[in-house]
Design a protein around this motif. Structure first.
Motif, PDB file in Angstrom:
ATOM      1  N   GLY A  51       8.586 -17.084 -15.983  1.00 10.89           N
ATOM      2  CA  GLY A  51       7.292 -16.787 -15.386  1.00 10.89           C
ATOM      3  C   GLY A  51       7.246 -15.428 -14.723  1.00 10.89           C
ATOM      4  N   VAL A  52       6.278 -15.242 -13.850  1.00 10.40           N
ATOM      5  CA  VAL A  52       6.125 -13.991 -13.112  1.00 10.40           C
ATOM      6  C   VAL A  52       6.255 -14.273 -11.621  1.00 10.40           C
ATOM      7  N   CYS A  53       6.711 -13.274 -10.887  1.00 12.57           N
ATOM      8  CA  CYS A  53       6.868 -13.450  -9.449  1.00 12.57           C
ATOM      9  C   CYS A  53       6.042 -12.411  -8.719  1.00 12.57           C
ATOM     10  N   GLY A  54       5.489 -12.821  -7.596  1.00 16.34           N
ATOM     11  CA  GLY A  54       4.674 -11.918  -6.803  1.00 16.34           C
ATOM     12  C   GLY A  54       4.818 -12.213  -5.334  1.00 16.34           C
ATOM     13  N   ALA A  55       4.324 -11.294  -4.522  1.00 17.43           N
ATOM     14  CA  ALA A  55       4.314 -11.461  -3.072  1.00 17.43           C
ATOM     15  C   ALA A  55       2.879 -11.602  -2.608  1.00 17.43           C
TER      16      ALA A  55
END
Length: 324
Positions: A51-55
């Motif tokens: 998946g993708v990771c974000g803050a």
């Protein structure tokens, strides 16, 4: 490493409908070593799921809303926080406006709110002491309960200790404002730095053989007034120039209301008015003080230069300012 996308709200972010999203959540002021563990937790989850990771972070700090006369002073302004977050290899950053409407979300509805904004939300990651929701009534135990019903994995990342105390933004703020730069840098996990634009001053430094770069301070939190060993570089270029800098109100030559950072380069200066510069603060040398006159000031500047040179001579400056 790809470019980190930046969004103003969760709702405006562009997520692939079938791509798992993993969110690290927090104010992340200073983006210290404890915060970096939260980011790393989200990155590992994203890597494992493809998946993708974000803050998900916020501006302004809640204290500006609820106690405007005495808000928490931020270590990093929004520009610097975005720069630091982008260095950590995130796919995206969301800087959600902290409004009264957002603050009014009931704690019991918080994860459902996130899920409605990000339908493919797979996991959230925050420090174990993080609080959320109206009145800050929600804690990570509550969020984990909500995760069980919404299908979102909730990861409470243990707080990091250094010495006998927790690594925290409050602790680092206190260290910076009392001149304990060495310990502050250790807890940050990188050297504290600031960014500013060179402005024209009264050219007083040239009359005492110490021409300086005048950089009005753009930060919210003001470190201790005094003299520092620093390094200076153009924000778009990498080479750092060693320097000695005074940060304060210039009581000997001109008492000002706003603090100014004046950097005297220890090598030939390539910068001029209008240059936007990054200043990495390496060591606190002494407190700012008022001298009896210009001659005494000149003698002290010479001593400061020698002390800065000695510091650089015995220090390893291979680690650049900013989280790596």
């Amino acid at each position: 490493m790809g470019r980190t996308l930046q969004y103003e709200t969760l709702k405006s972010a562009n997520y692939a409908a079938d791509c798992p999203v993993h969110l690290a959540i927090g104010m992340f002021d200073g983006l210290h070593r404890g915060h970096q563990l939260v980011i790393e937790s989200a990155k590992k989850a994203a890597s494992a799921s493809g998946g993708v990771c974000g803050a998900l972070t916020f501006w302004p700090h809640p204290s500006r809303l609820f106690r405007p006369d005495d808000p928490a002073r931020m270590i990093l302004n929004p520009e610097l926080k975005r720069l630091e977050l982008a260095k950590l290899g995130l796919d995206f950053i969301v800087e959600e406006p902290f409004t009264r409407e957002f603050a009014a979300i009931e704690a019991a509805q918080f994860l459902a709110h996130l899920k409605s904004e990000v339908p493919s939300l797979s996991s959230v990651h925050a420090g174990e002491n993080w609080r959320f929701g109206k009145g800050r009534t929600g804690d990570m135990t509550e969020l984990q309960r909500q995760g069980e019903t919404t299908g979102v994995d909730v990861n409470a990342v243990p707080c990091l200790d250094s010495g006998s105390e927790r690594v925290s933004s409050t602790r680092i703020r206190n260290l910076l404002t009392t001149g304990n730069l060495c310990e502050a840098n250790e807890l940050l996990g990188y050297h504290y730095y600031s960014i500013g634009t060179v402005t024209q001053g009264k050219r007083m430094g040239r009359t005492i053989d110490a021409p300086t770069l005048n950089l009005p301070f753009e930060g919210d939190l003001k470190p201790a007034y005094g003299v520092y060993a620093v390094s200076v570089s153009d924000v778009s270029l990498g080479h750092e120039y060693k320097a000695v800098a005074n940060f304060g109100l210039r009581p000997t030559v001109e008492m000002t209301n706003k603090p100014l950072l004046e950097a005297y380069l220890l090598e030939k200066c390539p910068f001029d008015y209008g240059h936007r510069l990054k200043v990495v603060w390496h060591a606190f040398l002494r407190q700012e003080q008022k001298f009896a006159g210009v001659d005494e000031l000149k003698r002290q500047i010479a001593k400061d230069v020698e002390e800065a040179k000695a510091f650089f001579g015995r220090s390893d400056l291979g680690r650049e300012g900013g989280a790596s």
